[in-house]
Design a protein around this motif. Structure first.
Motif, mmCIF file in Angstrom:
data_model
loop_
_atom_site.group_PDB
_atom_site.id
_atom_site.type_symbol
_atom_site.label_atom_id
_atom_site.label_comp_id
_atom_site.label_asym_id
_atom_site.label_seq_id
_atom_site.Cartn_x
_atom_site.Cartn_y
_atom_site.Cartn_z
ATOM 1 N N GLU A 44 -55.967 -98.259 2.690
ATOM 2 C CA GLU A 44 -54.986 -99.047 2.631
ATOM 3 C C GLU A 44 -53.872 -98.099 1.241
ATOM 4 O O GLU A 44 -52.835 -98.247 1.557
ATOM 5 C CB GLU A 44 -54.577 -100.768 2.460
ATOM 6 N N GLU A 45 -54.418 -98.949 0.059
ATOM 7 C CA GLU A 45 -54.312 -97.802 -1.242
ATOM 8 C C GLU A 45 -53.377 -96.149 -0.941
ATOM 9 O O GLU A 45 -52.411 -96.323 -0.767
ATOM 10 C CB GLU A 45 -54.774 -97.979 -2.229
ATOM 11 N N MET A 46 -54.153 -95.194 0.194
ATOM 12 C CA MET A 46 -54.008 -94.377 0.301
ATOM 13 C C MET A 46 -53.071 -94.551 1.266
ATOM 14 O O MET A 46 -51.498 -93.714 0.658
ATOM 15 C CB MET A 46 -55.389 -93.743 0.645
ATOM 16 N N MET A 47 -52.619 -95.156 1.993
ATOM 17 C CA MET A 47 -51.776 -95.211 3.493
ATOM 18 C C MET A 47 -50.588 -95.130 2.488
ATOM 19 O O MET A 47 -49.429 -95.118 3.267
ATOM 20 C CB MET A 47 -51.971 -96.607 4.578
ATOM 21 N N LYS A 49 -49.968 -94.941 -0.023
ATOM 22 C CA LYS A 49 -49.181 -93.405 -1.404
ATOM 23 C C LYS A 49 -48.654 -92.746 -0.206
ATOM 24 O O LYS A 49 -47.963 -92.211 -0.771
ATOM 25 C CB LYS A 49 -50.362 -93.158 -2.529
ATOM 26 N N ASN A 50 -49.243 -92.377 0.184
ATOM 27 C CA ASN A 50 -48.321 -91.301 1.931
ATOM 28 C C ASN A 50 -47.381 -91.335 2.793
ATOM 29 O O ASN A 50 -46.407 -90.834 2.802
ATOM 30 C CB ASN A 50 -49.624 -91.226 2.515
ATOM 31 N N ASN A 51 -47.138 -93.165 2.468
ATOM 32 C CA ASN A 51 -45.876 -93.543 3.033
ATOM 33 C C ASN A 51 -44.251 -93.581 2.147
ATOM 34 O O ASN A 51 -43.941 -93.530 1.821
ATOM 35 C CB ASN A 51 -45.966 -94.492 3.630
ATOM 36 N N LYS A 52 -45.377 -93.827 0.870
ATOM 37 C CA LYS A 52 -43.623 -93.701 -0.247
ATOM 38 C C LYS A 52 -43.131 -91.641 -0.630
ATOM 39 O O LYS A 52 -43.755 -91.094 -0.087
ATOM 40 C CB LYS A 52 -44.425 -93.808 -1.834
#
Length: 52
Positions: A44-47, A49-52
């Motif tokens: 969830e954290e990686m998702m 970061k990728n969305n920002k």
């Protein structure tokens, strides 16, 4: 090995979050559940970061 001592609400929330049947949550060793929660949080954290 005896079943985990989760409340019905907690077991239900974990089952939904981890996409596992409640029966598996109750009989899965606590350390395995904690590992799965940790992995899910990392994903969830990686998702995020990728969305920002």
């Amino acid at each position: 090995m005896r079943p985990n001592q989760f409340s019905a609400e907690t077991a239900q929330k974990l089952a939904e979050k981890l996409n596992m049947p409640i029966e598996h949550i109750v009989h899965t060793p606590p350390q395995v559940i904690m590992e799965k929660i940790s992995e899910l949080e990392k994903k969830e954290e990686m998702m995020e970061k990728n969305n920002k």
